[in-house]
Write a protein that holds these residues in place. Structure first.
Motif, short mmCIF file in Angstrom:
data_model
loop_
_atom_site.label_atom_id
_atom_site.label_comp_id
_atom_site.label_asym_id
_atom_site.label_seq_id
_atom_site.Cartn_x
_atom_site.Cartn_y
_atom_site.Cartn_z
N ARG A 163 3.88 -51.04 -21.11
CA ARG A 163 3.88 -51.69 -22.43
C ARG A 163 5.31 -52.02 -22.86
N ASP A 164 6.24 -51.10 -22.62
CA ASP A 164 7.62 -51.33 -23.01
C ASP A 164 8.25 -52.46 -22.20
N LEU A 165 7.91 -52.54 -20.92
CA LEU A 165 8.43 -53.63 -20.08
C LEU A 165 7.88 -54.98 -20.53
N LEU A 166 6.60 -55.01 -20.87
CA LEU A 166 5.97 -56.24 -21.30
C LEU A 166 6.49 -56.73 -22.65
N GLY A 167 6.76 -55.77 -23.51
CA GLY A 167 7.04 -56.12 -24.90
C GLY A 167 5.80 -55.96 -25.74
N GLY A 168 4.80 -55.27 -25.19
CA GLY A 168 3.53 -55.07 -25.90
C GLY A 168 2.37 -55.72 -25.18
N VAL A 200 3.69 -57.70 -30.55
CA VAL A 200 4.21 -58.17 -29.27
C VAL A 200 5.61 -58.76 -29.47
N LYS A 201 6.56 -58.34 -28.66
CA LYS A 201 7.93 -58.86 -28.72
C LYS A 201 8.01 -60.12 -27.86
N LYS A 202 8.58 -61.19 -28.44
CA LYS A 202 8.63 -62.47 -27.74
C LYS A 202 10.06 -62.87 -27.37
N ILE A 203 10.15 -63.65 -26.29
CA ILE A 203 11.44 -64.13 -25.79
C ILE A 203 11.61 -65.58 -26.23
N ALA A 204 12.75 -65.89 -26.82
CA ALA A 204 13.05 -67.25 -27.25
C ALA A 204 13.54 -68.06 -26.06
#
Length: 266
Positions: A163-168, A200-204
């Protein structure tokens, strides 16, 4: 009799500890670690107050795990259940077992009561307690995850790390991507978990560099490089569907990574 023996053993251990302390005094410059006075008394672990657990010599971590267990519907039905708490070691159980006094609560019996009926009743209550769980996979810690059927310390740790690697998690089906997770285990937990996609953490994609993109487990080093190079050649992405114009991007990969990307820099 067992309580008296335990009292004597505790007294002798205390005397030995005090003698040892007198014979091995530390230099004045080294502060002594305060000795926590443990108080022994008969207790029912179900619903025992935090202050009483401290009197019995348990740490804040141990108490927190016990209270989490109770908060999820857990109940100690026999004294041996106490040592099933992950943080309770053999030494703690050995010194406290003689003082555990659990109030019996009988489950409703069928028309023809019997020993097998009692066991069936307890098993039914345990199943009901577990079935009341409904955990958010994006916030549950490894201890809480262990209350799910088929999830022990190893899988709980793997779920949290992934989960931490994914960002949620954005979907509960992603549990199947956890190493060693199979359909049988998934079927056992799928009705007791959910995901809050807002966490969920997202990448810009318009500002992330190669290393940031590559850190995501679904983005290969080739794809991370292609995303950056396409952006340099064509300018900022106007929408996430622009990613489909990248030669090595296919729809399967796109569906996997798009929940973790955004064109916004906010």
């Amino acid at each position: 009799m067992s309580v008296q023996i335990a009292d004597i053993d505790h007294f002798l251990a205390t005397v030995d500890a005090r003698k040892s302390a007198v014979g091995n005094k530390k230099p004045a410059s080294i502060p002594e670690t305060p000795v926590v006075e443990v108080e022994y008394f008969r207790f029912d672990p179900n619903g025992l107050a935090v202050v009483d657990w401290k009197r019995l010599g348990l740490s804040d971590r141990q108490i927190r795990m016990i209270k989490n267990y109770e908060a999820k519907g857990g109940r100690f039905r026999k004294k041996e259940d106490f040592k099933k708490i992950y943080a309770i070691n053999e030494a703690d159980y050995a010194r406290l077992a003689a003082y555990i006094d659990i109030e019996e609560i009988h489950a409703p019996s069928p028309a023809t009561p019997g020993r097998s009926s009692d066991r069936d009743g307890n098993a039914a209550v345990e199943r009901e307690e577990r079935s009341t769980l409904f955990l958010d996979l994006n916030t549950a810690d490894s201890l809480e995850l262990q209350f799910l059927p088929g999830i022990g310390p190893v899988f709980a740790s793997r779920i949290v790390r992934f989960r931490d690697l994914l960002g949620g998690f954005h979907d509960i089906s992603q549990l199947m991507d956890v190493y060693g997770f199979d359909s049988l285990r998934f079927d056992g937990v799928k009705t007791q978990v959910y995901v809050d996609t807002g966490k969920v953490k997202k990448i810009a994609v318009n500002s992330a560099d190669y290393d940031h993109l590559r850190s995501h487990p679904f983005i290969s080093h080739k794809l991370a490089n292609a995303i950056v190079q396409y952006r340099k050649q064509h300018g900022p992405y106007q929408s996430l569907t622009d990613l489909l114009d990248i030669v090595i991007m296919d729809k399967r990969i796109f569906r996997k990574i798009v929940p973790y990307l955004t064109v916004s820099n906010d």
